[in-house]
Motif scaffolding. Structure first.
Motif, PDB file in Angstrom:
ATOM      1  N   VAL A 199       2.536  10.738  -0.065  1.00 53.09           N
ATOM      2  CA  VAL A 199       1.657   9.276  -0.179  1.00 53.09           C
ATOM      3  C   VAL A 199       3.139   7.818  -1.009  1.00 53.09           C
ATOM      4  N   VAL A 200       2.775   6.974  -0.592  1.00 52.08           N
ATOM      5  CA  VAL A 200       2.953   5.367  -0.559  1.00 52.08           C
ATOM      6  C   VAL A 200       2.342   4.243  -0.950  1.00 52.08           C
ATOM      7  N   ALA A 240       4.332  10.702  -4.245  1.00 56.39           N
ATOM      8  CA  ALA A 240       4.970   9.667  -4.544  1.00 56.39           C
ATOM      9  C   ALA A 240       5.512   8.042  -5.184  1.00 56.39           C
ATOM     10  N   SER A 241       5.652   7.498  -3.952  1.00 55.18           N
ATOM     11  CA  SER A 241       6.314   6.159  -4.730  1.00 55.18           C
ATOM     12  C   SER A 241       5.451   5.129  -3.836  1.00 55.18           C
ATOM     13  N   SER A 242       6.333   3.606  -4.285  1.00 56.04           N
ATOM     14  CA  SER A 242       5.823   2.483  -3.517  1.00 56.04           C
ATOM     15  C   SER A 242       7.189   1.450  -3.128  1.00 56.04           C
ATOM     16  N   GLN A 246       6.656   2.506 -12.679  1.00 61.61           N
ATOM     17  CA  GLN A 246       6.915   4.069 -12.597  1.00 61.61           C
ATOM     18  C   GLN A 246       6.409   4.517 -12.890  1.00 61.61           C
ATOM     19  N   GLU A 247       5.303   4.416 -13.694  1.00 61.62           N
ATOM     20  CA  GLU A 247       4.160   4.933 -14.800  1.00 61.62           C
ATOM     21  C   GLU A 247       2.969   4.948 -13.972  1.00 61.62           C
ATOM     22  N   GLN A 248       3.338   3.939 -12.786  1.00 64.53           N
ATOM     23  CA  GLN A 248       2.133   3.825 -11.561  1.00 64.53           C
ATOM     24  C   GLN A 248       1.941   4.296 -10.497  1.00 64.53           C
ATOM     25  N   ILE A 249       3.409   4.747 -10.320  1.00 71.45           N
ATOM     26  CA  ILE A 249       4.058   6.032  -9.229  1.00 71.45           C
ATOM     27  C   ILE A 249       3.855   7.457  -9.468  1.00 71.45           C
ATOM     28  N   ARG A 250       3.585   7.519 -10.707  1.00 74.33           N
ATOM     29  CA  ARG A 250       3.626   8.673 -11.819  1.00 74.33           C
ATOM     30  C   ARG A 250       1.717   8.992 -11.573  1.00 74.33           C
ATOM     31  N   ALA A 251       1.544   8.299 -12.268  1.00 78.11           N
ATOM     32  CA  ALA A 251      -0.238   7.988 -11.824  1.00 78.11           C
ATOM     33  C   ALA A 251      -0.812   8.457 -10.760  1.00 78.11           C
ATOM     34  N   LEU A 252      -0.233   7.741  -9.669  1.00 78.82           N
ATOM     35  CA  LEU A 252      -0.595   8.368  -8.059  1.00 78.82           C
ATOM     36  C   LEU A 252      -0.504   9.330  -8.247  1.00 78.82           C
ATOM     37  N   ALA A 253       0.865   9.749  -7.939  1.00 74.54           N
ATOM     38  CA  ALA A 253       1.340  11.702  -7.922  1.00 74.54           C
ATOM     39  C   ALA A 253       0.366  12.512  -8.446  1.00 74.54           C
ATOM     40  N   ARG A 311      -5.692  12.152   0.811  1.00 70.85           N
ATOM     41  CA  ARG A 311      -6.289  13.890   1.139  1.00 70.85           C
ATOM     42  C   ARG A 311      -7.011  14.495   2.513  1.00 70.85           C
ATOM     43  N   LEU A 312      -7.812  13.666   2.978  1.00 72.24           N
ATOM     44  CA  LEU A 312      -8.286  14.229   4.221  1.00 72.24           C
ATOM     45  C   LEU A 312      -7.515  13.593   6.086  1.00 72.24           C
ATOM     46  N   SER A 313      -6.268  13.216   5.065  1.00 72.50           N
ATOM     47  CA  SER A 313      -5.303  12.910   6.194  1.00 72.50           C
ATOM     48  C   SER A 313      -4.278  13.698   6.465  1.00 72.50           C
TER      49      SER A 313
END
Length: 239
Positions: A71-72, A102-104, A88-95, A64-66
Motif C-alpha cells: 500500500v502507498v 507500506a510507503s508514501s 516514517q511513523e505515518q507509514i509504519r502506522a499504515l503498515a 484489503r478487499l482489493s
C-alpha cells in the motif's frame, strides 16, 4: 496478477492510475481507495489533518478487499508535512493497520531519485511557497540536494486537477535548473502520466512525477519490476 493498493485523498487526478495501469500493459492491477480529504487546502494545518492516522486507517479495510500486496499513501504533501521522522511513523502506522508493506509518495520520490543514480534535483511544485519549502526540507533530510524550488501558489487540489498538458509543461520548464539532474513535480492531484515522455524529451533529463513514483514505489514494495517505454526514465528497461 499483482495488486498494489493506493490510498488517495479526495478526487483530482486518480484517473492517472488507470492510465498507468494501461500503459504498463502487464499483470499489474492498481487499486485506488479514496480517503477523506477534509478541507481541500495546501495549507499546513489542513495537510496535517489530511494525513492523520485515523483517516488513512479508515480506507484500509476496503484496500484489503482489493487483494493488495502493498500500500502507498498517494499524497505527497500529506506525508512530507510531518517531516522525515513523522512521515516514517505515518507509514509504519499504515503498515501495522493494513498488515502490508507500506510507503508514501514522499518516500517514493526519495527512493526514485536514488534509483536513477542522481543526487541533485529541481522541484517544480504546484503548492504555495511554504509547503514547497517543506518538500525541499524533506528531500534534504534524506540526502538529496535541492538546487532549486519553484512554487505555483495553488491552494486546492481541485484546481490542480484541472491542469492539462500546457500547464504541466510550463510548470516543468519553469522549475528546471541547469544543475539539476532530475526535475520533480510533487503533487498527486496533477495529471502527468500522459505527458511523461514529452516532458523528458523537452527537458532533456529524467522527470519524476507524483503518481508515477507512487506506482513505482508500490511495485518496489511488492518486489515487482515492470518496464514501460512511455512512463519515463524511471520505468525504462536497463540497457
Amino acid at each position: 496478477m499483482t495488486a498494489i493498493g493506493f490510498l488517495y485523498p479526495g478526487h483530482s487526478a486518480e484517473d492517472d492510475y488507470e492510465r498507468i495501469e494501461q500503459m504498463l500493459a502487464s499483470d499489474v492491477r492498481l487499486a485506488v481507495v479514496h480517503t477523506d480529504i477534509g478541507e481541500d487546502a495546501h495549507r499546513i494545518d489542513a495537510l496535517l489533518e489530511m494525513g492523520a492516522a485515523e483517516r488513512l486507517a479508515a480506507g484500509v479495510e476496503e484496500l484489503r478487499l482489493s487483494g493488495a500486496e502493498a500500500v502507498v499513501w498517494a499524497c505527497t504533501s500529506g506525508s512530507f508535512v510531518y517531516g522525515r521522522e513523522g512521515a516514517q511513523e505515518q507509514i509504519r502506522a499504515l503498515a501495522r493497520s493494513a498488515g502490508l508493506p507500506a510507503s508514501s509518495t514522499s518516500f517514493a520520490f526519495a527512493h526514485a531519485v536514488r534509483a536513477l543514480g542522481a543526487s541533485r534535483v529541481a522541484v517544480a511544485a504546484t503548492y504555495p511557497e511554504d509547503v514547497a519549502g517543506l518538500f525541499a526540507d524533506f528531500l534534504k533530510a534524506g540526502g538529496v540536494e535541492v538546487v532549486s524550488s519553484r512554487s505555483s501558489g495553488i491552494i486546492t487540489a481541485a484546481e490542480v486537477g484541472t491542469w492539462g498538458r500546457d500547464e504541466v509543461l510550463e510548470l516543468a520548464l519553469a522549475g528546471d535548473a541547469r544543475e539539476a539532474e532530475v526535475v520533480l513535480l510533487p503533487d498527486t492531484a496533477l495529471h502527468t502520466a500522459a505527458y511523461l515522455r514529452e516532458l523528458e524529451q523537452v527537458l532533456g533529463k529524467p522527470v519524476l512525477t507524483a503518481n508515477q513514483v507512487s506506482v513505482w514505489e508500490g511495485l518496489r514494495l511488492a518486489e515487482r519490476r515492470v518496464w514501460s517505454k512511455t512512463l519515463g526514465r524511471l520505468f525504462a528497461r536497463p540497457e
